[in-house]
Design a protein around this motif. Structure first.
Motif, PDB file in Angstrom:
ATOM      1  N   THR A 148       0.833  -1.220   0.000  1.00  0.00           N
ATOM      2  CA  THR A 148       0.000   0.000   0.000  1.00  0.00           C
ATOM      3  C   THR A 148       0.860   1.261   0.000  1.00  0.00           C
ATOM      4  O   THR A 148       0.521   2.257   0.623  1.00  0.00           O
ATOM      5  N   ALA A 149       1.973   1.218  -0.730  1.00  0.00           N
ATOM      6  CA  ALA A 149       2.886   2.371  -0.776  1.00  0.00           C
ATOM      7  C   ALA A 149       2.272   3.570  -1.483  1.00  0.00           C
ATOM      8  O   ALA A 149       2.781   4.689  -1.369  1.00  0.00           O
ATOM      9  N   PHE A 150       1.158   3.335  -2.199  1.00  0.00           N
ATOM     10  CA  PHE A 150       0.515   4.427  -2.926  1.00  0.00           C
ATOM     11  C   PHE A 150      -0.929   4.647  -2.471  1.00  0.00           C
ATOM     12  O   PHE A 150      -1.686   5.342  -3.137  1.00  0.00           O
ATOM     13  N   PRO A 189       0.584   7.716 -12.711  1.00  0.00           N
ATOM     14  CA  PRO A 189       1.966   7.933 -13.151  1.00  0.00           C
ATOM     15  C   PRO A 189       2.698   9.063 -12.430  1.00  0.00           C
ATOM     16  O   PRO A 189       3.875   8.920 -12.086  1.00  0.00           O
ATOM     17  N   ARG A 190       2.020  10.170 -12.209  1.00  0.00           N
ATOM     18  CA  ARG A 190       2.691  11.287 -11.536  1.00  0.00           C
ATOM     19  C   ARG A 190       3.101  10.900 -10.114  1.00  0.00           C
ATOM     20  O   ARG A 190       4.209  11.205  -9.661  1.00  0.00           O
ATOM     21  N   GLN A 191       2.202  10.217  -9.411  1.00  0.00           N
ATOM     22  CA  GLN A 191       2.497   9.779  -8.047  1.00  0.00           C
ATOM     23  C   GLN A 191       3.665   8.796  -8.028  1.00  0.00           C
ATOM     24  O   GLN A 191       4.559   8.903  -7.171  1.00  0.00           O
ATOM     25  N   VAL A 192       3.646   7.844  -8.946  1.00  0.00           N
ATOM     26  CA  VAL A 192       4.726   6.862  -9.013  1.00  0.00           C
ATOM     27  C   VAL A 192       6.058   7.563  -9.267  1.00  0.00           C
ATOM     28  O   VAL A 192       7.059   7.312  -8.588  1.00  0.00           O
ATOM     29  N   TYR A 193       6.073   8.444 -10.256  1.00  0.00           N
ATOM     30  CA  TYR A 193       7.313   9.138 -10.603  1.00  0.00           C
ATOM     31  C   TYR A 193       7.845   9.951  -9.428  1.00  0.00           C
ATOM     32  O   TYR A 193       9.029   9.864  -9.078  1.00  0.00           O
ATOM     33  N   ALA A 225       6.455   5.235 -15.823  1.00  0.00           N
ATOM     34  CA  ALA A 225       6.789   6.338 -14.911  1.00  0.00           C
ATOM     35  C   ALA A 225       7.867   5.908 -13.925  1.00  0.00           C
ATOM     36  O   ALA A 225       8.781   6.682 -13.599  1.00  0.00           O
ATOM     37  N   GLY A 226       7.768   4.674 -13.439  1.00  0.00           N
ATOM     38  CA  GLY A 226       8.769   4.176 -12.511  1.00  0.00           C
ATOM     39  C   GLY A 226      10.141   4.055 -13.145  1.00  0.00           C
ATOM     40  O   GLY A 226      11.162   4.418 -12.538  1.00  0.00           O
ATOM     41  N   ILE A 227      10.194   3.562 -14.370  1.00  0.00           N
ATOM     42  CA  ILE A 227      11.474   3.440 -15.080  1.00  0.00           C
ATOM     43  C   ILE A 227      12.077   4.822 -15.314  1.00  0.00           C
ATOM     44  O   ILE A 227      13.287   5.028 -15.167  1.00  0.00           O
ATOM     45  N   MET A 228      11.235   5.785 -15.671  1.00  0.00           N
ATOM     46  CA  MET A 228      11.721   7.153 -15.876  1.00  0.00           C
ATOM     47  C   MET A 228      12.316   7.724 -14.589  1.00  0.00           C
ATOM     48  O   MET A 228      13.264   8.511 -14.626  1.00  0.00           O
ATOM     49  N   ALA A 229      11.778   7.306 -13.444  1.00  0.00           N
ATOM     50  CA  ALA A 229      12.265   7.814 -12.162  1.00  0.00           C
ATOM     51  C   ALA A 229      13.455   7.028 -11.629  1.00  0.00           C
ATOM     52  O   ALA A 229      14.085   7.453 -10.658  1.00  0.00           O
TER      53      ALA A 229
END
Length: 290
Positions: A148-150, A189-193, A225-229
């Motif tokens: 539940t990290a998000f 995506p924004r939250q993940v990044y 998004a995660g890979i970009m971050a």
């Protein structure tokens, strides 16, 4: 930005994908399917969990499955098999079964921690310290997934300072890999990044990964998004099977074959044969026994 040359994929279908299936799948069939996944080029797999058989009946055969597979990552060219544990009892069972890689789970929200393990986050962190100590004694490599990290639907948002405190505790134990899990399928995506980027800056040296559920069709864009971050590990499940049995509505994981297709189109190496996966995924739907 510069895209990575490669991404590590970890197949979690045999553990997360099958745990909610009511009819018990024979251990011999599980082993056969896991071996087929390996032949598709998947080099890392989470194959079972050493938890209470009453809580997760599907994995009551964890020792038997490991015996069939001869669970060890010491054989050359053998995939790295791992299993999930939530307490020291699970570590002892896993060690006796020859496991050398384990994943422990900590919840980022108090409500989910109580629902999932019956422990407060504070007590769960104490248990994590004991798990790590015992794993180290047995020469087992331990990673941690933050569930539940998000977010947790209808109950709690994730307090970022609290999330950072959890990560700091994990880092101070000397654990080198942390998986951020979108257990409820709420992430965007924004939250993940932003979450990955901030944690990566604050805690350099940690290997970051994502475990994403595709409840609202955002699985692939969240992977991107995660890979970009800066994440380098993505956990996936063949056919999109999976979901938390203690969280109604937490539908399946992001599908392995879809992630492989996207990354191959982007020129990002995974080492996995898409053709092999697609053929194998045709066998997966009949596992969704109700």
């Amino acid at each position: 930005m510069q895209w990575p040359d490669s991404i590590r994929l970890r197949e979690v279908g045999p553990r997360d994908g099958w745990q909610s299936i009511r009819q018990v799948i024979p251990a011999a069939y599980k082993a056969h399917f896991i071996l087929q996944l390996g032949r598709c080029g998947l080099r890392e797999m989470e194959i079972t969990s050493f938890v209470s058989p009453r809580a997760v009946p599907q994995h009551a055969d964890a020792e038997l499955l490991c015996n069939i597979l001869q669970c060890t990552d010491r054989k050359q060219h053998t995939p790295v098999y791992s299993a999930l544990v939530i307490n020291s009892i699970g570590v002892k069972r896993a060690a006796s079964s020859g496991m050398t890689n384990l994943a422990a789970v900590i919840s980022a929200t108090q409500s989910h921690s109580l629902d999932n393990s019956g422990l407060t986050i504070e007590n769960a962190l104490q248990e994590l310290s004991a798990i790590h100590h015992l794993a180290t004694q047995h020469g087992i490599t331990l990673r941690v997934a933050i569930a539940t990290a998000f977010g947790y639907p209808g109950k709690e948002d994730v307090d970022q300072q609290h999330l950072q405190n959890i990560v700091e505790h994990i880092r101070n134990l000397g654990i080198g890999e942390i998986i951020l899990a979108d257990t409820a399928g709420l992430a965007h995506p924004r939250q993940v990044y932003q979450t990955v980027q901030s944690l990566k800056i604050m805690f350099p040296g940690i290997t970051w990964g994502l475990h994403l559920h595709d409840a609202h069709g955002l699985g692939l864009v969240n992977v991107l998004a995660g890979i970009m971050a800066g994440v380098t590990v993505i956990e996936t499940s063949l056919g999109g099977l999976g979901g938390c049995p203690f969280l109604p509505g937490a539908r399946g994981n992001v599908a392995t074959e879809k992630v492989v297709f996207m990354l191959q189109k982007m020129g990002i190496h995974t080492g996995v044969s898409l053709k092999c996966l697609e053929k194998l995924s045709e066998q997966a739907p009949h596992l969704q026994i109700t």
